[in-house]
Design a protein around this motif. Sequence first.
Motif, PDB file in Angstrom:
ATOM      1  N   ILE A 226       2.931 -14.169 -22.590  1.00 51.94           N
ATOM      2  CA  ILE A 226       2.081 -12.850 -22.894  1.00 51.94           C
ATOM      3  C   ILE A 226       2.830 -11.921 -22.943  1.00 51.94           C
ATOM      4  CG2 ILE A 226       0.183 -11.645 -21.591  1.00 51.94           C
ATOM      5  CD1 ILE A 226      -0.695 -14.071 -19.992  1.00 51.94           C
ATOM      6  N   PRO A 227       2.621 -11.244 -24.012  1.00 46.24           N
ATOM      7  CA  PRO A 227       3.364 -10.025 -24.547  1.00 46.24           C
ATOM      8  C   PRO A 227       3.122  -8.833 -23.429  1.00 46.24           C
ATOM      9  CG  PRO A 227       1.723 -10.239 -26.004  1.00 46.24           C
ATOM     10  CD  PRO A 227       1.626 -11.561 -25.047  1.00 46.24           C
ATOM     11  N   GLN A 228       3.902  -7.969 -23.672  1.00 45.88           N
ATOM     12  CA  GLN A 228       3.986  -6.606 -22.765  1.00 45.88           C
ATOM     13  C   GLN A 228       2.805  -5.596 -23.503  1.00 45.88           C
ATOM     14  OE1 GLN A 228       3.519  -4.483 -20.061  1.00 45.88           O
ATOM     15  NE2 GLN A 228       5.697  -5.394 -19.610  1.00 45.88           N
ATOM     16  N   PHE A 229       1.886  -5.269 -22.735  1.00 48.46           N
ATOM     17  CA  PHE A 229       0.991  -4.355 -23.432  1.00 48.46           C
ATOM     18  C   PHE A 229       1.105  -2.793 -22.964  1.00 48.46           C
ATOM     19  CE2 PHE A 229      -1.130  -8.714 -23.029  1.00 48.46           C
ATOM     20  CZ  PHE A 229      -1.281  -8.834 -24.490  1.00 48.46           C
TER      21      PHE A 229
ATOM     22  N   LEU B   6      -1.899  -0.069 -21.842  1.00 51.75           N
ATOM     23  CA  LEU B   6      -2.788   0.140 -23.024  1.00 51.75           C
ATOM     24  C   LEU B   6      -3.639  -0.962 -23.148  1.00 51.75           C
ATOM     25  CD1 LEU B   6      -0.196   1.533 -25.441  1.00 51.75           C
ATOM     26  CD2 LEU B   6      -1.909   2.979 -24.027  1.00 51.75           C
ATOM     27  N   GLY B   7      -3.559  -2.093 -22.552  1.00 52.57           N
ATOM     28  CA  GLY B   7      -4.405  -3.157 -22.736  1.00 52.57           C
ATOM     29  C   GLY B   7      -5.726  -2.795 -22.074  1.00 52.57           C
ATOM     30  N   LEU B   8      -6.075  -1.746 -21.284  1.00 54.53           N
ATOM     31  CA  LEU B   8      -7.080  -1.287 -20.545  1.00 54.53           C
ATOM     32  C   LEU B   8      -7.929  -0.456 -21.553  1.00 54.53           C
ATOM     33  CD1 LEU B   8      -5.810  -0.377 -17.118  1.00 54.53           C
ATOM     34  CD2 LEU B   8      -6.832  -2.586 -17.901  1.00 54.53           C
ATOM     35  N   THR B   9      -9.314  -0.475 -21.174  1.00 55.32           N
ATOM     36  CA  THR B   9     -10.212   0.445 -21.895  1.00 55.32           C
ATOM     37  C   THR B   9     -10.412   1.842 -21.588  1.00 55.32           C
ATOM     38  OG1 THR B   9     -11.543  -1.694 -22.391  1.00 55.32           O
ATOM     39  CG2 THR B   9     -12.636   0.545 -22.746  1.00 55.32           C
TER      40      THR B   9
ATOM     41  N   LEU C  59      -4.633 -18.131 -37.765  1.00 58.34           N
ATOM     42  CA  LEU C  59      -3.782 -18.648 -36.926  1.00 58.34           C
ATOM     43  C   LEU C  59      -2.236 -18.395 -37.389  1.00 58.34           C
ATOM     44  CD1 LEU C  59      -5.715 -21.729 -35.566  1.00 58.34           C
ATOM     45  CD2 LEU C  59      -4.879 -19.518 -34.110  1.00 58.34           C
ATOM     46  N   ALA C  60      -2.325 -18.584 -38.877  1.00 57.22           N
ATOM     47  CA  ALA C  60      -0.920 -18.551 -39.528  1.00 57.22           C
ATOM     48  C   ALA C  60      -0.342 -17.171 -39.199  1.00 57.22           C
ATOM     49  CB  ALA C  60      -0.930 -19.113 -40.809  1.00 57.22           C
ATOM     50  N   ILE C  61      -1.396 -16.388 -39.771  1.00 57.03           N
ATOM     51  CA  ILE C  61      -0.867 -14.942 -39.593  1.00 57.03           C
ATOM     52  C   ILE C  61      -0.604 -14.463 -38.151  1.00 57.03           C
ATOM     53  CG2 ILE C  61      -1.870 -12.467 -39.928  1.00 57.03           C
ATOM     54  CD1 ILE C  61      -3.675 -13.555 -42.344  1.00 57.03           C
ATOM     55  N   GLY C  62      -1.358 -14.862 -37.244  1.00 62.03           N
ATOM     56  CA  GLY C  62      -1.267 -14.561 -35.658  1.00 62.03           C
ATOM     57  C   GLY C  62       0.341 -15.157 -35.270  1.00 62.03           C
ATOM     58  N   LYS C  63       0.393 -16.404 -35.879  1.00 60.20           N
ATOM     59  CA  LYS C  63       1.891 -16.932 -35.630  1.00 60.20           C
ATOM     60  C   LYS C  63       3.088 -16.247 -36.074  1.00 60.20           C
ATOM     61  CE  LYS C  63       4.604 -19.874 -33.761  1.00 60.20           C
ATOM     62  NZ  LYS C  63       4.637 -20.038 -32.369  1.00 60.20           N
ATOM     63  N   GLY C  64       2.798 -15.390 -37.409  1.00 55.73           N
ATOM     64  CA  GLY C  64       3.625 -14.370 -37.767  1.00 55.73           C
ATOM     65  C   GLY C  64       3.807 -13.130 -36.737  1.00 55.73           C
ATOM     66  N   LEU C  65       2.763 -12.907 -36.352  1.00 55.64           N
ATOM     67  CA  LEU C  65       2.674 -11.596 -35.500  1.00 55.64           C
ATOM     68  C   LEU C  65       3.489 -12.042 -34.097  1.00 55.64           C
ATOM     69  CD1 LEU C  65       1.806  -8.699 -34.529  1.00 55.64           C
ATOM     70  CD2 LEU C  65      -0.483  -9.890 -33.919  1.00 55.64           C
ATOM     71  N   ASP C  66       3.198 -13.123 -33.641  1.00 59.17           N
ATOM     72  CA  ASP C  66       4.018 -13.648 -32.446  1.00 59.17           C
ATOM     73  C   ASP C  66       5.622 -13.539 -32.686  1.00 59.17           C
ATOM     74  OD1 ASP C  66       4.275 -14.958 -29.883  1.00 59.17           O
ATOM     75  OD2 ASP C  66       4.600 -16.739 -30.840  1.00 59.17           O
ATOM     76  N   LEU C  67       5.738 -13.881 -33.658  1.00 60.68           N
ATOM     77  CA  LEU C  67       7.326 -14.019 -34.058  1.00 60.68           C
ATOM     78  C   LEU C  67       7.903 -12.679 -34.234  1.00 60.68           C
ATOM     79  CD1 LEU C  67       7.476 -16.694 -36.759  1.00 60.68           C
ATOM     80  CD2 LEU C  67       7.957 -17.032 -34.524  1.00 60.68           C
ATOM     81  N   LEU C  68       7.136 -11.498 -34.800  1.00 59.07           N
ATOM     82  CA  LEU C  68       7.435 -10.366 -34.729  1.00 59.07           C
ATOM     83  C   LEU C  68       7.610  -9.570 -33.333  1.00 59.07           C
ATOM     84  CD1 LEU C  68       5.295  -8.736 -37.619  1.00 59.07           C
ATOM     85  CD2 LEU C  68       7.864  -8.702 -37.457  1.00 59.07           C
ATOM     86  N   ILE C  69       6.710 -10.077 -32.424  1.00 57.06           N
ATOM     87  CA  ILE C  69       6.713  -9.600 -31.013  1.00 57.06           C
ATOM     88  C   ILE C  69       7.569  -9.921 -30.180  1.00 57.06           C
ATOM     89  CG2 ILE C  69       5.362  -9.549 -28.982  1.00 57.06           C
ATOM     90  CD1 ILE C  69       2.781  -9.586 -30.832  1.00 57.06           C
TER      91      ILE C  69
ATOM     92  N   ASP D 110       9.038  -8.341 -27.411  1.00 57.76           N
ATOM     93  CA  ASP D 110       7.765  -8.631 -26.306  1.00 57.76           C
ATOM     94  C   ASP D 110       6.848  -7.350 -26.347  1.00 57.76           C
ATOM     95  OD1 ASP D 110       8.881 -11.198 -25.935  1.00 57.76           O
ATOM     96  OD2 ASP D 110       9.345 -10.747 -24.029  1.00 57.76           O
ATOM     97  N   SER D 111       7.017  -6.370 -27.139  1.00 59.22           N
ATOM     98  CA  SER D 111       5.944  -5.269 -27.139  1.00 59.22           C
ATOM     99  C   SER D 111       5.088  -5.538 -28.193  1.00 59.22           C
ATOM    100  CB  SER D 111       6.935  -3.943 -27.504  1.00 59.22           C
ATOM    101  OG  SER D 111       5.755  -2.967 -27.371  1.00 59.22           O
ATOM    102  N   TYR D 112       3.870  -5.648 -27.482  1.00 60.02           N
ATOM    103  CA  TYR D 112       2.667  -6.066 -28.318  1.00 60.02           C
ATOM    104  C   TYR D 112       2.467  -4.838 -29.331  1.00 60.02           C
ATOM    105  CZ  TYR D 112      -1.534  -8.416 -30.054  1.00 60.02           C
ATOM    106  OH  TYR D 112      -2.766  -9.108 -30.518  1.00 60.02           O
ATOM    107  N   LEU D 113       2.438  -3.437 -28.937  1.00 61.14           N
ATOM    108  CA  LEU D 113       2.185  -2.516 -29.575  1.00 61.14           C
ATOM    109  C   LEU D 113       3.209  -2.315 -30.678  1.00 61.14           C
ATOM    110  CD1 LEU D 113       0.943   0.385 -29.968  1.00 61.14           C
ATOM    111  CD2 LEU D 113       2.459   1.421 -28.219  1.00 61.14           C
TER     112      LEU D 113
END
Length: 555
Positions: free
Chosen positions: A356-359, A366-369, A167-177, A183-186
Amino acid sequence: MNKKTNFIRRVCIALMLLILIGILGSCGGSKATLEAGSVKRIEDPNAEGEYLNNLSADQLDEIAEKIGDSYAKDFNSREFLVAASRGYSMDDVKSPNPDTDYSVDKGPNVEYAKEVLDAVNEKLKKDNKITVDYSKMNEYDLQTLVNAFSASVDLEAKGGMFDPILLAIGKGLDLLIHYVCFDSYLLGICLFAIIIEIVMLPFAIKQQKHSIRQATLRPKEMAIRNKYKGRTDQVTMQKMQQEIQEFYQRENFSPYSGCLPLLIQMPIILALYNIIIDPLHYVLGKASTLSAALNTYYSTSAAAGGFGGTVSGNGSIALLSKIRDNVDVLEGLKDFKYFTNGEEVFEAISDVANKIPQFSLGGINLGLTPSWDNLILLLIPVLTFVTYFVTSKLNRKLVSQPITNGGMEDRQVACSNTMMDITMPAMSTVFTFMVPALVGVYWMFRSIVSFGKQFIISRIMPLPKFTEEDYKAAAREMAGKRPVKKSANVGKVRSLHYIDDEDFEDTRERALARKAALEEQEKEAQKSAKTPFEAAPVKEENPNKKDKEDKSANE
């Protein structure tokens, strides 16, 4: 290549496959479990202690148990039963009518429910199990059974023991995004991949040092292997491997220590994948059960009160990419009969809707399969294969390769390398059809970054290169040869049977003893031998003959 080396290579391959299998398992979709809760009959509000059910509690318990027994991947008993409680048939679940508004709850239909239970009994008969009697079922019995399979979603659920770290790593990813990548997840996960490679740089340096050390010992190892070259019997191979292991021990080197950094990285890679595939939990910080609950609602048929969409994976990327701009599509969650707290689930999702970030990238979600319905996304699996294949080939040129004795071993190594070059990219490509396209892009980018890191390290810490003279010098050193003076016996031909024994450690002592004994024999032979002059002494002349010769000379 020795058996241990082969074993280590196989273990590494197996672990990589386990990672991919673990990824596949986490992408298998959230299947609705069918465990009956406590069956509570519906009381008549106008008569104390009276029930509106026609079936007794024992009968309802038995029916609930049999429904669970008949549940299978191709026979979703609960979905059919819930659809009947809303007034829709099994056909509406299997082949929905596009002209029907399934958002309308038409009320329980007992006849449709009995059709479901008829199918349940048929399945029980095929499995040689006891069937149930539900002929007296009424709408309250149907509602009781549906309630028995409803569950409450724990919105405060935590993950495993390592969840706080993730969760801490995910929070860091959230700050980057949100603060660096617009707001780009990619862009966020690509930058995340670079940071992770930097963090894991010490492991890469350790691996490179191990490769350099191994390459440094290569000439001497080749000297040992060349000593046994051409011999392929098991005894000789075992003797060669034993000698190599003893050589490594003298040098205080373990050829298997290079696998340790790789083994340490594998669980890290798998953990990072889980973070990326489930942003609802790790990036947005919601309960670990919410993604599975959302997946269940989204993939349940509209006839049963779900959204009726198709989504792969337990992760939430595909789901969030579809609801990012329209969270109202989840309104049906409020009355979803799979959950007893559907309204709370909806509110939990709505709370993070604006985060929710931009996919998408260039208008492509790109969020689709990847599927045949979207040909552009089908490029992702193809590019994934090409990227993995090329980087694998290039990476092999940057690292030390196993030493072989030629012949069959060369073919075995070539076969193993070919399998790695084809199998791993092929499996990665297959999995990209089961995960959002964005994950495939992440795999490609990470593969390229990993190769770039290895390329830079190989230039800063290059592997040593050796000439033919270096190999010859190593061979002389391993053989223990010393400059010697020419003996008096130069030119004499000795038996060729032991001619090479002095060159090898295991036969040198006996060979030198044998040589000393032969030289001693030669010395003894020289002492006892006599010349032709010594063998025949000179005879004295006849004195009478000598006197006659003297008289003749005087006359």
